[in-house]
Design a protein around this motif. Structure first.
Motif, PDB file in Angstrom:
ATOM      1  N   ARG A  62      -3.628  -6.685   6.008  1.00  0.00           N
ATOM      2  CA  ARG A  62      -3.362  -7.865   5.163  1.00  0.00           C
ATOM      3  C   ARG A  62      -4.586  -8.113   4.294  1.00  0.00           C
ATOM      4  O   ARG A  62      -5.707  -7.822   4.706  1.00  0.00           O
ATOM      5  CB  ARG A  62      -3.089  -9.114   6.014  1.00  0.00           C
ATOM      6  N   ILE A  67      -2.863 -13.538   0.742  1.00  0.00           N
ATOM      7  CA  ILE A  67      -2.777 -14.859   1.372  1.00  0.00           C
ATOM      8  C   ILE A  67      -2.983 -15.955   0.314  1.00  0.00           C
ATOM      9  O   ILE A  67      -2.259 -16.955   0.279  1.00  0.00           O
ATOM     10  CB  ILE A  67      -3.845 -14.998   2.485  1.00  0.00           C
TER      11      ILE A  67
ATOM     12  N   PHE B  15      -9.565 -12.288  10.330  1.00  0.00           N
ATOM     13  CA  PHE B  15      -8.111 -12.133  10.431  1.00  0.00           C
ATOM     14  C   PHE B  15      -7.716 -11.266  11.626  1.00  0.00           C
ATOM     15  O   PHE B  15      -6.830 -11.623  12.417  1.00  0.00           O
ATOM     16  CB  PHE B  15      -7.520 -11.545   9.141  1.00  0.00           C
ATOM     17  N   TYR B  19      -5.531 -12.282  14.811  1.00  0.00           N
ATOM     18  CA  TYR B  19      -4.272 -11.585  15.082  1.00  0.00           C
ATOM     19  C   TYR B  19      -4.260 -11.055  16.518  1.00  0.00           C
ATOM     20  O   TYR B  19      -3.283 -11.220  17.252  1.00  0.00           O
ATOM     21  CB  TYR B  19      -4.073 -10.426  14.088  1.00  0.00           C
ATOM     22  N   ASP B  33       1.407 -11.895  13.632  1.00  0.00           N
ATOM     23  CA  ASP B  33       1.156 -11.649  12.211  1.00  0.00           C
ATOM     24  C   ASP B  33       1.483 -12.897  11.378  1.00  0.00           C
ATOM     25  O   ASP B  33       0.682 -13.349  10.558  1.00  0.00           O
ATOM     26  CB  ASP B  33       2.005 -10.453  11.756  1.00  0.00           C
ATOM     27  N   GLN B  37      -1.377 -15.220   9.501  1.00  0.00           N
ATOM     28  CA  GLN B  37      -1.330 -15.395   8.046  1.00  0.00           C
ATOM     29  C   GLN B  37      -1.155 -16.876   7.676  1.00  0.00           C
ATOM     30  O   GLN B  37      -1.815 -17.392   6.781  1.00  0.00           O
ATOM     31  CB  GLN B  37      -0.185 -14.584   7.461  1.00  0.00           C
TER      32      GLN B  37
END
Lengths: 248, 168
Positions: A62, A67, B15, B19, B33, B37
């Protein structure tokens, strides 16, 4: 005095400061009990870590940019929703206002089916429609008024009362169409067999009632010209079938 | 430092940790996930950095997971009343190709025997969160973290051992 398990755990986790760590190290070298305690802590921690490691997950890729874009998009949608809500509120209020006006017109039109009233073209008369009466009209006249019936009827009477009222009032026994205009009112009575009670203010300087092309009643100040006679109630009674006409 | 730059740096740094924490806690890759996010999205929408960003993210993520669990619970109850089954696909093993799914399931069961707070502490610490971050995220005193971690770790180790004996 022996340090607690929590203190040893803090040291093992690197959470104790350097000075405390030196003292703990020194104590550990001299205390078999604490050494056993630390060994047990390490063993538990290792077992827990090994087990938790089994739950390892592949982290999806990601990006911060994605985001940020998502957050901005949501913010934009929120503003769009807010704007749409405001617009909807405005449209609703405006619509309600318009509907109210339209509604009033429709109601007015539906009433006109019963007794259609057109507002006077000039301001010499103020309309006071009796909303509850579909066959009634009342208005404040200027200096003179002419009440004009389109044609003679096969039946029905005109009952005319000169009274102390300030308004001209016509009450029909059946529904007819009225049209207010400058200086008077036109009654579309074609095909009707209704009777009409007409009230004329005695202070009105001049008033006339016409049926077709004939004047059947004329008032000038206190003087009244008509061939009709008054009944017991002081009303002038003029049958539509009478052919005579008053002449001013 | 502009907020967007700080945000991007924090995202790169945290992140994966968030996660992994969420996945270990839930066993649900999709949920982990989504929640990870969403936590960062909310941080960005906040427009400024909180005092302790990693702890803030964990606290938000925990709340999101709790909300999601409630939804799932309601959904499951609804399906149960209607005589159906939960259509959610089974959670895949962490690495089914290499590890025994039974072993993973045993660890999950052992973890499930702990209280929620113990689970959170244990997994956060395993993931590398500091005592201060754990304390801030879970709303406990910084000085209590060591003690609570010792107990949670011992309880977990015992639970895993119990699972091992049960499978033997």
């Amino acid at each position: 005095m022996h340090p607690t398990e929590a203190v040893w755990r803090e040291m093992l986790d690197g959470e104790a400061n350097a000075l405390v760590c030196r003292e703990l190290d020194h104590h550990l070298g001299e205390c078999a009990a604490c050494e056993a305690c630390v060994d047990a802590l390490v063993e538990d921690a290792s077992r827990a870590a090994a087990s938790l490691q089994l739950l390892e997950a592949r982290v999806p890729v990601r990006s911060a940019a994605a985001i940020i874009s998502r957050a901005k998009g949501r913010s934009t949608r929120r503003w769009a929703l807010l704007a749409a809500s405001i617009a909807l509120a405005i449209v609703t209020v405006a619509g309600a206002t318009i509907r109210s006006g339209v509604w009033q017109r429709l109601v007015g039109q539906s009433r006109q089916h019963a007794a259609v009233v057109t507002r006077p073209v000039t301001a010499d008369s103020a309309v006071h429609n009796d909303a509850s009466s579909a066959n009634r009209i009342a208005f404040t006249p200027g200096d003179r008024v002419e009440i004009s019936f389109d044609e003679r009827q096969a039946a029905g009477d005109l009952l005319i009362l000169v009274g102390a009222d300030s308004t001209v009032t016509i009450v029909a026994s059946n529904t007819v169409r009225y049209a207010l205009r400058s200086g008077g009112v036109r009654v579309s009575n074609g095909g009707s067999s209704a009777s009409y009670q007409i009230t004329i203010p005695d202070r009105l300087p001049e008033a006339s009632i016409r049926v077709g092309d004939r004047v059947v009643f004329y008032k000038h100040d206190a003087s009244v010209s008509t061939k009709a006679v008054t009944d017991s109630g002081g009303r002038y009674r003029i049958p539509f079938t009478r052919k005579e006409a008053a002449t001013p | 430092v502009p907020f967007e730059v700080a945000f991007s740096a924090l995202f790169e740094e945290r992140f994966a940790m968030l996660y992994r924490y969420l996945f270990r806690m839930s066993g649900d890759a999709a949920l982990a996930d989504d929640v990870a996010q969403e936590s960062f999205v909310r941080l960005y929408q906040r427009g400024s950095m909180p005092e302790d960003p990693p702890a803030w993210l964990v606290a938000v993520a925990n709340n999101l997971v709790r909300d999601e669990r409630r939804k799932l619970k309601r959904r499951a109850m609804l399906l149960l009343r209607r005589g159906g089954e939960d259509e959610r696909p089974p959670v895949p093993g962490a690495d089914a190709g290499v590890l025994s799914e039974e072993r993973v399931a045993a660890v999950r069961r052992a973890l499930g025997r702990l209280s929620l707070r113990d689970r959170q502490m244990l997994v956060l610490r395993h993931e590398g969160y500091s005592y201060r971050e754990i304390a801030d995220a879970l709303g406990i005193a910084n000085s209590s973290v060591g003690t609570l971690l010792v107990r949670a770790t011992a309880a977990f180790a015992a639970a895993v051992e119990g699972e091992d004996h049960a499978s033997d």
